[in-house]
Design an enzyme around this catalytic site. Sequence first.
Site, short mmCIF file in Angstrom:
data_model
loop_
_atom_site.label_atom_id
_atom_site.label_comp_id
_atom_site.label_asym_id
_atom_site.label_seq_id
_atom_site.Cartn_x
_atom_site.Cartn_y
_atom_site.Cartn_z
CD GLN B 220 4.77 4.99 6.02
OE1 GLN B 220 4.50 3.80 5.98
NE2 GLN B 220 3.83 5.91 5.97
NE ARG B 361 -7.79 -2.51 10.40
CZ ARG B 361 -8.98 -1.95 10.41
NH1 ARG B 361 -9.39 -1.26 11.42
NH2 ARG B 361 -9.79 -2.08 9.38
CB CYS B 362 -0.01 -2.00 10.48
SG CYS B 362 0.18 -2.40 8.73
CD GLU B 727 -3.90 8.28 3.59
OE1 GLU B 727 -3.77 7.48 4.49
OE2 GLU B 727 -4.26 9.45 3.77
#
Lengths: 179, 768
Positions: B220, B361-362, B727
């Site tokens: 990204q 975690r990402c 989002e």
Amino acid sequence: MTAPEAGDQVHTATVTLTVNGESRALEVDTRTSLLDLLREHLGLTGSKKGCDHGQCGACTVLIGGRRANACLALAVAHDGAEVTTVEGLADGDALHPLQDAFIRYDAFQCGYCTPGQLCSAAGMLTEGGPSAVTADLTGDPALTPGEIRERMSGNLCRCGAYVNIVRAVTAVSTAGTEP
Amino acid sequence: MTVAGRYVGQSVRRQEDPRLLTGHGRYVDDIVVPGMLHAAFVRSSVPHGLLRGVDTEAARALPGVAAVLTAAELHPGLHPMWQTMMGQDAPAAPFRPLADADVRYVGDPIALVVVESRYIAEDAAELVVADIEPLPPVLDTSAALGDTASLVHPELGSNLAGELPAAGSPELDAAFASAALVATETFHQHRYACVPMETRGLVAQWDPAGEQLTVWAATQGPHEFRAICGRVLGLPEPRIRVIMGDVGGGFGQKMFPMREEIAVVAATRQLGRPVKWIEDRNENLLGGGHAREEQMTVSVAADDAGHFTGVRVEQLENVGAYPFPGNGSTAMAGSMIFPGPYRIPALSYAARAVYTTTCGRCAYRGPWMMETVAREQMVDLLARRLGMDPLELRRRNVITAEDLPFTTASGMVYETVSPAQTLEQAAELIGYDAFRREQAAERERGRLLGIGLALYIEPSQSFGPLGTDGATVRLEPDGRVALVMGTASHGQSLETTMAQVVAEHLGCDLGDITFVQGDTAYVPYGAGTGGSRSAVVAAGAARQAALALRERIVTLAAAVLEAAPSDLEVASSAVGVRGDPASALPFAKLAGLAYFGHAALPEGAPVALEVTERFKAPPFTFSNACHAATVEVDATTGQVSILRYVVSEDCGVMINPMVVEGQIAGGVLQGIGGVLYEHMVYDGDGNPLTTTFLDYLLPTAAEAPAIEYGHVETASRLPGGAKGMGEGGAIASPPALANAINDALAPLGIHLTRQPMSPAAIVAALTP
């Protein structure tokens, strides 16, 4: 299955396929999936590998007009078959009606699942027969949006364009532009 | 203020569509480099243990194997890794591309095999034997906090990854002391993940002669990828070229290169040969980054009319073993955003992030979203305790137009948000009052119908490294326009929306623009797609560059036409005297003069028809929305059917309404998937159980509801009036759905506070 060892033989075989109307013959490792044959040996990278386990549908192609997960198809098992991939859907510069409908209905975002969605829809429109949501199991039901949702449920789309995919497929189905 | 222009505000069809529809997209797995080797990882099959040894002999002996690299071979010479956004000194898990003396989760990469073909690479990986002495797994976040005997990262001396201490205030204490009602509840969110259809992957090529690295990556943010390669390998950034082609979704997972990508880059330099690694789906679900697993305890103090007077929040996050970025904690963002759409006079927010022996975690679409997930469920729970309708409780507390500008208890300043309007629009669209009547009647017949609302304020995050972005707009010799941008699409249609902005402000035809993206050799620096920033920062840069180029083109045309610039107008890729169409000079003619016929131009006429601008955005721009869902719960099977789903969204001036709605739909479905279907499960021993699509259930076409959209357009104060919104769909849908399910279950006296709300969970709750 025993792990391979140094000195193990790699078995190869010659496979002849008609891919998007063109006859192709090549020698491959017998373990080669149809998907890897298309992508790595023929340079047809339109078909995508999303899971390699037949669980996402990104690799869907048409084998003899029927949709299939190319990642689960061993190439050698389909010697002589006619294969259509996303690259073979359009007629020259004229997009396939499904491709045109996918544009009009905004039926994708990142495009990774799209080749599989298109091939799956193309196969689905000619399949007939009942599905898991068909009430009457004796005939070919009308392709209502509910039927299309069910019949397209093997093709995952993480961008969440499903509603527009179903609208696009419905538009093509009701326009009767499929043979 | 341009509201609906020729291009901005129009649902223009996407420029990228024909390429992607015909199988001619170019994703990273479609890249073939001559002499390319293929990598596969050997991974830990135990969650925690000492790595006593790695036997690579049999793998090395397999024909075609170029190298088998363990930490001992790969790590020497590598430098520390850190993400720009977090800073060099931010707390983070110890960095190592491969497991060294120990393994810290199932999937922890132990060795990298590099082979002539992927088929043989898989064979070779199976021949590597890792000798692991198991240690007790670290799984329970509360227990792990006090545990100093069993540590995920022994070198840190604690399992606490990060902490945000509570900042109380006398005002807050007073609010709780004088409250008519205090309600406290803990909400649990389970582990689920981004799961883009395209997994992670890269092709890396080292040119030893020029000491240059080229990487084709599914990312990204190509510049961030470049920066991290530069830091780890100790290379100057201009010697590294990162090329991002088409990307099959990311949703946060591809914001930052993780351990495997860094290992492959290090291997390619060491071996001096191009290496491709394409993550398989099992690896993606096992170790590609997880998200969302956390709990939040919310205490609300309210007066007797239901007005919130103070809120205390405690968050406990499970960040796994190797979170990305930083320490994986989302608490800083959560603490800033928590007050959301409500007047909350006093707030304290405390958080602890805990390492466990699970996948790290990402980032995932709205990483801090637990603030909305917990807050909106708390509003419904409080309403139930007050005997008040949740819509009415929201009306009493929501920030209205009259309250603006409004400064929240966390210091955020809202100027152009419309939470009250979206609340009313959503309630009207879904027919709130009529549904309540239908619900009452159907309850008499034994049907469990429910309605749920969720409001949120979504920040476009443009602080620090995220605060600027660059765009070059160039009129080429043939009169066509190159738009070269630091930001790049991984599926969210920037190729179209950014071109719309440029066409609008430059005055050219949309079809004249070619979008160049994602190649650090050509494009201005960009911080990547994330934080819902593109419509704010990237579009700001595109607009600014387009306007600057327009001014140059007008100056050039004025010199040629011997007219005052103020008398000229630009439209359809031509400049002419206003009211005299015959005078219009096409861009192609002007470009020809500037590049080739400049000798004939008057003195001072500009010939540099190329402009690069960087746009600097304010730290936050806020959009807002209200989600409303109606559901039916089957009391026998626990199945939840979504009857209707409404989103009223205010993202300011929409560049492309079709794209906005597509983004909402995608986010909402990811939230629905999270609440009802998706669950990354570890067993009590730390073994992941959901590493195929037969176990990790993504929503399909059969589960996706049609979303009904309402739009409120309150322009932001930015030029162009846009706000980010990528989002929000995934932020508000989980609480909207949870609230609807709990509303349906209300007659049974049940209020679920744990996700997922799967049929099994609902049946369990219904079973006495």
